[in-house]
Design a protein around this motif. Structure first.
Motif, PDB file in Angstrom:
ATOM      1  N   SER A  58      46.812  -8.130  34.058  1.00 52.28           N
ATOM      2  CA  SER A  58      45.848  -9.161  33.673  1.00 52.28           C
ATOM      3  C   SER A  58      44.408  -8.676  33.700  1.00 52.28           C
ATOM      4  CB  SER A  58      45.985 -10.379  34.605  1.00 52.28           C
ATOM      5  OG  SER A  58      47.314 -10.871  34.591  1.00 52.28           O
ATOM      6  N   ILE A  59      44.184  -7.468  34.192  1.00 53.44           N
ATOM      7  CA  ILE A  59      42.814  -6.957  34.327  1.00 53.44           C
ATOM      8  C   ILE A  59      42.437  -6.212  33.057  1.00 53.44           C
ATOM      9  CG2 ILE A  59      41.273  -5.468  35.659  1.00 53.44           C
ATOM     10  CD1 ILE A  59      43.134  -5.880  38.041  1.00 53.44           C
ATOM     11  N   PRO A  60      41.348  -6.595  32.386  1.00 52.10           N
ATOM     12  CA  PRO A  60      40.919  -5.868  31.176  1.00 52.10           C
ATOM     13  C   PRO A  60      40.502  -4.445  31.509  1.00 52.10           C
ATOM     14  CG  PRO A  60      39.257  -7.474  31.862  1.00 52.10           C
ATOM     15  CD  PRO A  60      40.458  -7.727  32.704  1.00 52.10           C
ATOM     16  N   SER A  61      40.579  -3.591  30.526  1.00 45.01           N
ATOM     17  CA  SER A  61      40.315  -2.162  30.751  1.00 45.01           C
ATOM     18  C   SER A  61      38.899  -1.908  31.248  1.00 45.01           C
ATOM     19  CB  SER A  61      40.560  -1.383  29.458  1.00 45.01           C
ATOM     20  OG  SER A  61      39.756  -1.893  28.401  1.00 45.01           O
ATOM     21  N   TRP A  62      37.917  -2.702  30.756  1.00 44.91           N
ATOM     22  CA  TRP A  62      36.533  -2.463  31.177  1.00 44.91           C
ATOM     23  C   TRP A  62      36.294  -2.832  32.639  1.00 44.91           C
ATOM     24  CZ3 TRP A  62      33.960  -6.652  33.093  1.00 44.91           C
ATOM     25  CH2 TRP A  62      34.450  -7.910  32.757  1.00 44.91           C
ATOM     26  N   ALA A  63      37.166  -3.675  33.235  1.00 44.81           N
ATOM     27  CA  ALA A  63      36.989  -4.109  34.623  1.00 44.81           C
ATOM     28  C   ALA A  63      37.827  -3.304  35.609  1.00 44.81           C
ATOM     29  CB  ALA A  63      37.329  -5.595  34.756  1.00 44.81           C
ATOM     30  N   GLU A  64      38.671  -2.416  35.108  1.00 46.95           N
ATOM     31  CA  GLU A  64      39.539  -1.652  36.009  1.00 46.95           C
ATOM     32  C   GLU A  64      38.750  -0.777  36.971  1.00 46.95           C
ATOM     33  OE1 GLU A  64      42.306   0.508  33.696  1.00 46.95           O
ATOM     34  OE2 GLU A  64      43.503  -1.259  33.126  1.00 46.95           O
ATOM     35  N   VAL A  65      37.602  -0.275  36.522  1.00 45.00           N
ATOM     36  CA  VAL A  65      36.805   0.584  37.383  1.00 45.00           C
ATOM     37  C   VAL A  65      36.320  -0.168  38.620  1.00 45.00           C
ATOM     38  CG1 VAL A  65      34.664   0.072  36.156  1.00 45.00           C
ATOM     39  CG2 VAL A  65      34.869   2.213  37.429  1.00 45.00           C
ATOM     40  N   PHE A  66      36.113  -1.492  38.527  1.00 50.04           N
ATOM     41  CA  PHE A  66      35.679  -2.285  39.676  1.00 50.04           C
ATOM     42  C   PHE A  66      36.853  -2.694  40.552  1.00 50.04           C
ATOM     43  CE2 PHE A  66      32.557  -3.103  36.290  1.00 50.04           C
ATOM     44  CZ  PHE A  66      31.400  -2.700  36.928  1.00 50.04           C
TER      45      PHE A  66
END
Length: 276
Positions: free
Chosen positions: A98-106
């Motif tokens: 459910s986590i978008p790719s741009w937010a995975e770093v956080f």
């Protein structure tokens, strides 16, 4: 660096000068490739054992901070939820799809997501305490009437009786007089500023006072009242503060003293008058 707290606990060294020298040594290593290579050749098992010690010390230090002022339901909920969600995101055990790719770093860093959750939940829980009232003035004895008017206005706005007003004003006045006495010989005493915050906390009134630093600790002085066999006249202010408050905390950070008083909104006028 997150493990700096563990290093300080382990070595007992927290001076700024030591950190500066360590940084200079790290920069010099860039010009000594052989020495740098020898450090990189340390076996992974040794580095892993060292990191385990640092992480354990960091964890224990965090627990010490959590339990320092007691563990209530709200604090336990915040710590427990942020801790386990941080581990869950770190190990990709929850919301993996459910986590978008741009937010995975956080969300891939457990410490980052745990810290964000703590800040968000503290902000949400603080909303129920009501809007705080703030007073900024000079930290001089002539400012005490202004502080009393500020406290009286707050009590009237909340519809509390005169006993609450009396108790709150007495606690604030004796705290300020005690602090003025403690720091009367400091050269910058006349340039100090006073910051006061008031907020409701269920059946308590939380009074926060921030002033320039003093050498003695108000919390230690209150403790002396509880343990002393023969109370002297110079401990009168501490006796009064102890009589009219439910709790006193005194924190000192970089030359600033932060005193947190909790006063019952029922009032303790009778308890205070026995010391007058």
């Amino acid at each position: 660096y997150s493990t700096s707290i563990s290093v300080v606990d382990m070595t007992g060294v927290g001076a700024k000068s030591v950190g500066i020298w360590c940084g200079m040594i790290m920069m010099l290593l860039a010009f000594a490739p052989k020495l740098y290579a020898s450090i990189l050749s340390i076996p992974d098992a040794v580095v892993g054992a060292y990191l385990i010690v640092l992480i354990v010390l960091l964890f224990v230090h965090g627990l010490r901070l959590v339990f320092e002022d007691g563990l209530d339901f709200e604090k336990g909920f915040i710590v427990g939820l942020s801790f386990w969600l941080g581990i869950g995101f770190q190990q990709k055990a929850i919301f993996t799809n459910s986590i978008p790719s741009w937010a995975e770093v956080f969300f891939a860093n457990g410490m980052t997501i745990g810290t964000i959750l703590v800040l968000v939940m503290i902000a949400i829980l603080n909303l129920k305490r009501g809007r705080k009232k703030i007073l900024n003035t000079l930290f001089v004895e002539q400012s005490i009437p202004e502080v009393k008017r500020f406290l009286n206005q707050y009590v009237q706005q909340n519809g509390w009786d005169d006993s609450v007003n009396y108790t709150l004003q007495l606690a604030a006045e004796e705290t300020l007089l005690d602090l003025l006495e403690l720091r009367k010989d400091q050269p910058d005493a006349r340039r100090s500023k006073l910051h006061i915050e008031l907020r409701k906390l269920e059946e308590m009134i939380e009074l926060d006072i921030a002033v320039a630093g003093v050498e003695d600790n108000m919390e230690d002085r209150i403790a002396e009242v509880n343990t002393a066999d023969n109370l002297s006249i110079n401990m009168l202010s501490s006796q009064l503060i102890h009589a009219v408050t439910e709790d006193v905390r005194h924190y000192q950070f970089h030359g600033v003293d932060y005193i947190c008083l909790q006063v019952s909104n029922i009032g303790r006028e009778a308890d205070a008058k026995q010391y007058l």
